[in-house]
Design a protein around this motif. Sequence first.
Motif, PDB file in Angstrom:
ATOM      1  N   PRO A 175       0.846  -1.202   0.000  1.00 17.56           N
ATOM      2  CA  PRO A 175       0.000   0.000   0.000  1.00 17.56           C
ATOM      3  C   PRO A 175       0.877   1.246   0.000  1.00 17.56           C
ATOM      4  O   PRO A 175       1.977   1.246   0.572  1.00 17.56           O
ATOM      5  CB  PRO A 175      -0.782  -0.129   1.307  1.00 17.56           C
ATOM      6  CG  PRO A 175      -0.745  -1.581   1.645  1.00 17.56           C
ATOM      7  CD  PRO A 175       0.570  -2.097   1.132  1.00 17.56           C
ATOM      8  N   LEU A 176       0.402   2.315  -0.634  1.00 16.69           N
ATOM      9  CA  LEU A 176       1.234   3.511  -0.798  1.00 16.69           C
ATOM     10  C   LEU A 176       1.703   4.079   0.541  1.00 16.69           C
ATOM     11  O   LEU A 176       2.850   4.508   0.674  1.00 16.69           O
ATOM     12  CB  LEU A 176       0.456   4.571  -1.579  1.00 16.69           C
ATOM     13  CG  LEU A 176       0.237   4.258  -3.059  1.00 16.69           C
ATOM     14  CD1 LEU A 176      -0.594   5.351  -3.712  1.00 16.69           C
ATOM     15  CD2 LEU A 176       1.569   4.099  -3.786  1.00 16.69           C
ATOM     16  N   LYS A 177       0.830   4.075   1.542  1.00 13.71           N
ATOM     17  CA  LYS A 177       1.222   4.625   2.846  1.00 13.71           C
ATOM     18  C   LYS A 177       2.347   3.798   3.454  1.00 13.71           C
ATOM     19  O   LYS A 177       3.327   4.352   3.984  1.00 13.71           O
ATOM     20  CB  LYS A 177       0.025   4.649   3.792  1.00 13.71           C
ATOM     21  CG  LYS A 177       0.351   5.245   5.155  1.00 13.71           C
ATOM     22  CD  LYS A 177      -0.874   5.355   6.035  1.00 13.71           C
ATOM     23  CE  LYS A 177      -0.503   5.963   7.385  1.00 13.71           C
ATOM     24  NZ  LYS A 177      -1.685   6.126   8.265  1.00 13.71           N
ATOM     25  N   VAL A 178       2.251   2.484   3.377  1.00 13.73           N
ATOM     26  CA  VAL A 178       3.296   1.610   3.913  1.00 13.73           C
ATOM     27  C   VAL A 178       4.595   1.828   3.142  1.00 13.73           C
ATOM     28  O   VAL A 178       5.692   1.878   3.717  1.00 13.73           O
ATOM     29  CB  VAL A 178       2.861   0.132   3.838  1.00 13.73           C
ATOM     30  CG1 VAL A 178       4.001  -0.784   4.272  1.00 13.73           C
ATOM     31  CG2 VAL A 178       1.633  -0.099   4.707  1.00 13.73           C
ATOM     32  N   ARG A 179       4.472   1.968   1.819  1.00  9.64           N
ATOM     33  CA  ARG A 179       5.659   2.193   1.001  1.00  9.64           C
ATOM     34  C   ARG A 179       6.346   3.501   1.391  1.00  9.64           C
ATOM     35  O   ARG A 179       7.574   3.569   1.496  1.00  9.64           O
ATOM     36  CB  ARG A 179       5.270   2.230  -0.481  1.00  9.64           C
ATOM     37  CG  ARG A 179       6.467   2.168  -1.425  1.00  9.64           C
ATOM     38  CD  ARG A 179       6.088   2.442  -2.859  1.00  9.64           C
ATOM     39  NE  ARG A 179       5.011   1.581  -3.320  1.00  9.64           N
ATOM     40  CZ  ARG A 179       4.448   1.693  -4.522  1.00  9.64           C
ATOM     41  NH1 ARG A 179       4.842   2.653  -5.349  1.00  9.64           N
ATOM     42  NH2 ARG A 179       3.481   0.872  -4.887  1.00  9.64           N
ATOM     43  N   ALA A 226       4.807   8.856  -3.245  1.00  9.41           N
ATOM     44  CA  ALA A 226       3.857   7.797  -2.884  1.00  9.41           C
ATOM     45  C   ALA A 226       2.652   8.318  -2.111  1.00  9.41           C
ATOM     46  O   ALA A 226       1.700   7.581  -1.877  1.00  9.41           O
ATOM     47  CB  ALA A 226       4.565   6.725  -2.054  1.00  9.41           C
ATOM     48  N   ILE A 227       2.679   9.596  -1.743  1.00  5.65           N
ATOM     49  CA  ILE A 227       1.635  10.127  -0.857  1.00  5.65           C
ATOM     50  C   ILE A 227       0.827  11.201  -1.570  1.00  5.65           C
ATOM     51  O   ILE A 227       1.392  12.119  -2.187  1.00  5.65           O
ATOM     52  CB  ILE A 227       2.261  10.738   0.418  1.00  5.65           C
ATOM     53  CG1 ILE A 227       3.241   9.765   1.063  1.00  5.65           C
ATOM     54  CG2 ILE A 227       1.177  11.119   1.425  1.00  5.65           C
ATOM     55  CD1 ILE A 227       4.224  10.430   1.995  1.00  5.65           C
ATOM     56  N   LEU A 229       1.562  12.848   6.637  1.00  2.92           N
ATOM     57  CA  LEU A 229       2.652  12.002   6.162  1.00  2.92           C
ATOM     58  C   LEU A 229       3.374  12.658   4.989  1.00  2.92           C
ATOM     59  O   LEU A 229       4.600  12.568   4.880  1.00  2.92           O
ATOM     60  CB  LEU A 229       2.114  10.626   5.756  1.00  2.92           C
ATOM     61  CG  LEU A 229       3.152   9.572   5.352  1.00  2.92           C
ATOM     62  CD1 LEU A 229       4.154   9.337   6.481  1.00  2.92           C
ATOM     63  CD2 LEU A 229       2.461   8.267   4.970  1.00  2.92           C
ATOM     64  N   TYR A 230       2.615  13.326   4.107  1.00  7.39           N
ATOM     65  CA  TYR A 230       3.227  14.036   2.983  1.00  7.39           C
ATOM     66  C   TYR A 230       4.196  15.108   3.490  1.00  7.39           C
ATOM     67  O   TYR A 230       5.338  15.207   3.008  1.00  7.39           O
ATOM     68  CB  TYR A 230       2.146  14.689   2.118  1.00  7.39           C
ATOM     69  CG  TYR A 230       2.701  15.517   0.983  1.00  7.39           C
ATOM     70  CD1 TYR A 230       3.063  14.914  -0.216  1.00  7.39           C
ATOM     71  CD2 TYR A 230       2.863  16.893   1.116  1.00  7.39           C
ATOM     72  CE1 TYR A 230       3.589  15.675  -1.257  1.00  7.39           C
ATOM     73  CE2 TYR A 230       3.398  17.652   0.089  1.00  7.39           C
ATOM     74  CZ  TYR A 230       3.751  17.037  -1.094  1.00  7.39           C
ATOM     75  OH  TYR A 230       4.285  17.778  -2.120  1.00  7.39           O
TER      76      TYR A 230
END
Length: 286
Positions: free
Chosen positions: A9-13, A43-44, A52-53
């Motif tokens: 998943p993008l957040k995990v990445r 990714a965010i 996170l971004y």
Amino acid sequence: MESRARKLPLKVRAELCLALGEAAELDGHFDHARWIYAAAVNAIDPQIDERLYARAAVRSVLNASRLGEDSVLTGVASLLERLRPEEQTPRLAFLGAFARGLERFLREDYDASRRGFEAAMGASWESHDADSEALSHHLLAQAWNRLGRLARAREHAEAALVAAKKAGSWVLERRLALEVAKHRLRAGMAPEAIASARALVAEIRKLEFPRFEALAWTKIAQGILVDRVSARALLTRSEGLLPDGHPDRAAIHALQALLKAKVEGKSADDRTVAEELQALVALAKS
């Protein structure tokens, strides 16, 4: 491995890239960290997870400052400063002011840098982001230190550590704790300050990350430069932990040259202080 990463998943990445970027920086691979942090930013979606971004973007601009890329910092700051009021958020305001502060710091305009970091700190309070607040205080400490205001620098170093404890990052908290230890030792080598610094380095050593341990010895050495013999022993240990070509070796060599230029060695007169310094040096040599 790359194909597996793409399935995450993008957040995990993004979080994985942030961790790998920090590890690359500790190893002195700042060029590698640049691309890893860029992958985290890409990714965010800031519309989905702005926090996170912003965290990834902050690490990216910090890395740019370590690489001396003032043009990158200017571009980020200018872009965010041109946002319309309805597009601006506290986190984006923080990022713009933070990038501007770093850019001014690289240009050695420390008063303008201080103003940038103060604006960033205000924005971090609006967003209730402890990580951003900790970094703002940390960079304010650096700016005040360059302006010769050591008491103000120490205040912000202490405040940075308080904020870092709320942020929940073990690495950030220990890095800022090293800054506090350095400032406390500069203010006066009390036995308690030396013992606290020794305990902190021993804790970091358990991580078995030589580059991080090297950073710890260098920071503590900066705090005890008045005791040249002890400081030289700590710097020798720090240098021995780093591979040839590591960028932190340049700072160590500059400190070693500074020690050689001074008249040889005044040692601590207070017996308790001397004993604590001996224990610190013994840990470095072990």
